[in-house]
Design a protein around this motif. Structure first.
Motif, short mmCIF file in Angstrom:
data_model
loop_
_atom_site.label_atom_id
_atom_site.label_comp_id
_atom_site.label_asym_id
_atom_site.label_seq_id
_atom_site.Cartn_x
_atom_site.Cartn_y
_atom_site.Cartn_z
N GLU A 28 0.95 -1.17 0.05
CA GLU A 28 -0.10 -0.12 -0.10
C GLU A 28 0.84 1.20 0.20
O GLU A 28 2.14 0.91 0.27
N ARG A 30 1.97 4.73 1.43
CA ARG A 30 2.08 5.50 2.75
C ARG A 30 2.94 6.58 2.68
O ARG A 30 4.21 6.40 2.26
N ASP A 31 2.64 7.96 2.42
CA ASP A 31 3.54 8.97 2.63
C ASP A 31 4.11 9.08 1.21
O ASP A 31 5.36 9.34 1.06
N VAL A 37 2.82 -4.06 3.48
CA VAL A 37 2.24 -4.30 4.80
C VAL A 37 1.45 -5.47 4.96
O VAL A 37 1.28 -5.90 5.90
#
Length: 62
Positions: A28, A30-31, A37
């Protein structure tokens, strides 16, 4: 046997190709970077490795 997925965040440009190509949703965003994950779901197909032009992903057998 499982797989360990390593994302080099220094190389990752966050284009999300690995997220899109993974058949079992290991990644996924993120930032603005891909993160493994759901590593336990990895099939070892290395589709993510093939699609990553930055060579930011390594998939290793454990």
């Amino acid at each position: 046997m499982g797989y360990r997925v390593i994302v080099d965040t220094q190389k990752c440009i966050g284009d999300g190709e690995c997220v899109d190509v993974c058949p079992v949703e290991v990644y996924e965003m993120r930032d603005g970077k891909a993160v493994a994950v759901n590593m336990e779901e990895c099939l070892g197909c290395e589709s993510c490795v093939e699609v990553c032009d930055q060579k930011a992903i390594i998939v290793e057998e454990q």
